[in-house]
Motif scaffolding. Structure first.
Motif, mmCIF file in Angstrom:
data_model
loop_
_atom_site.group_PDB
_atom_site.id
_atom_site.type_symbol
_atom_site.label_atom_id
_atom_site.label_comp_id
_atom_site.label_asym_id
_atom_site.label_seq_id
_atom_site.Cartn_x
_atom_site.Cartn_y
_atom_site.Cartn_z
ATOM 1 N N GLN A 48 0.768 -1.409 0.080
ATOM 2 C CA GLN A 48 0.042 0.030 0.002
ATOM 3 C C GLN A 48 1.054 1.673 -0.013
ATOM 4 O OE1 GLN A 48 -2.281 -0.523 3.536
ATOM 5 N NE2 GLN A 48 -0.692 -0.168 4.916
ATOM 6 N N HIS A 55 0.641 7.324 -6.550
ATOM 7 C CA HIS A 55 -0.218 8.617 -6.267
ATOM 8 C C HIS A 55 0.278 9.782 -5.879
ATOM 9 C CE1 HIS A 55 -4.475 9.610 -5.859
ATOM 10 N NE2 HIS A 55 -4.273 10.408 -4.261
ATOM 11 N N GLU A 154 -7.069 2.855 8.809
ATOM 12 C CA GLU A 154 -7.815 3.670 7.844
ATOM 13 C C GLU A 154 -6.685 4.273 6.763
ATOM 14 O OE1 GLU A 154 -9.366 6.491 10.604
ATOM 15 O OE2 GLU A 154 -11.648 5.604 10.514
ATOM 16 N N ASP A 156 -6.853 4.403 3.497
ATOM 17 C CA ASP A 156 -7.352 5.013 2.408
ATOM 18 C C ASP A 156 -7.533 6.506 2.674
ATOM 19 O OD1 ASP A 156 -7.174 2.855 0.487
ATOM 20 O OD2 ASP A 156 -9.009 2.148 1.128
ATOM 21 N N LYS A 159 -4.311 8.204 2.842
ATOM 22 C CA LYS A 159 -3.837 8.521 1.519
ATOM 23 C C LYS A 159 -4.470 9.707 0.912
ATOM 24 C CE LYS A 159 -3.699 5.834 -2.925
ATOM 25 N NZ LYS A 159 -4.006 4.722 -3.578
#
Length: 175
Positions: A48, A55, A154, A156, A159
């Protein structure tokens, strides 16, 4: 057991010294290199972090991820660059040359992704030469320049928040 307490106290003293000497250096340079440190005892999905770097438009060769675990190294088969308490000496001296190289690298940003109150993890964050330090909420708020208040599970949300704030701070390359 008493020696372990004295060693931990000497590491805390070194960490406090590093944090008191810390100078905030705000620049508008774009994020090109990224260092990530996480606690392998809390989270095992290190892929991740690679997706997070993608990203943020950080090239794979400019990304360095390390892990820390309290478990003995011979029990850790899933992660190559994992460090433990044996890599730290009295007064916060780093005994591992690879870890020292990581700390000496001047990353554009360092992400400290751990919740546990582990002095060695805090020392890695404090001793890093990274220009900008990002982390989740810790007991010691002096460790990071940007604190994202989220739980460790958490990712996400973490991110999305990092992307939002780094965009606001103009640190992400627009391509």
């Amino acid at each position: 057991m008493i020696l372990k307490g004295f060693k931990e106290k000497s590491i805390k003293k070194q960490m406090n010294k590093l944090l008191s000497e810390k100078q905030v250096n705000v620049t508008d340079t774009k994020l090109e290199s990224l260092g990530i440190v996480f606690n392998l005892d809390e989270i095992e999905d290190f892929e991740q972090f690679r997706t997070l770097a993608e990203h943020l438009k950080v090239l794979p060769n400019k990304l360095k991820i390390i892990a820390f675990s309290k478990k003995p190294k011979d029990m850790l088969k899933s992660w190559d660059l994992c460090y433990s308490m044996v890599d730290f000496g009295w007064k916060g001296v780093i005994k591992n040359s690879e870890l020292q190289t990581f700390l000496d690298t001047k990353f554009d940003a360092l992400i400290s992704f751990y919740e546990a109150d582990v002095i060695e993890l805090k020392l890695i964050t404090a001793a890093s030469k990274a220009k900008f330090k990002i982390g989740i909420l810790q007991n010691d708020e002096r460790l990071n320049d940007l604190i994202i208040k989220t739980n460790i599970n958490e990712f996400d949300v973490f991110k999305a928040e990092i992307f939002k704030y780094l965009t606001i701070l103009n640190k992400i390359k627009n391509e």
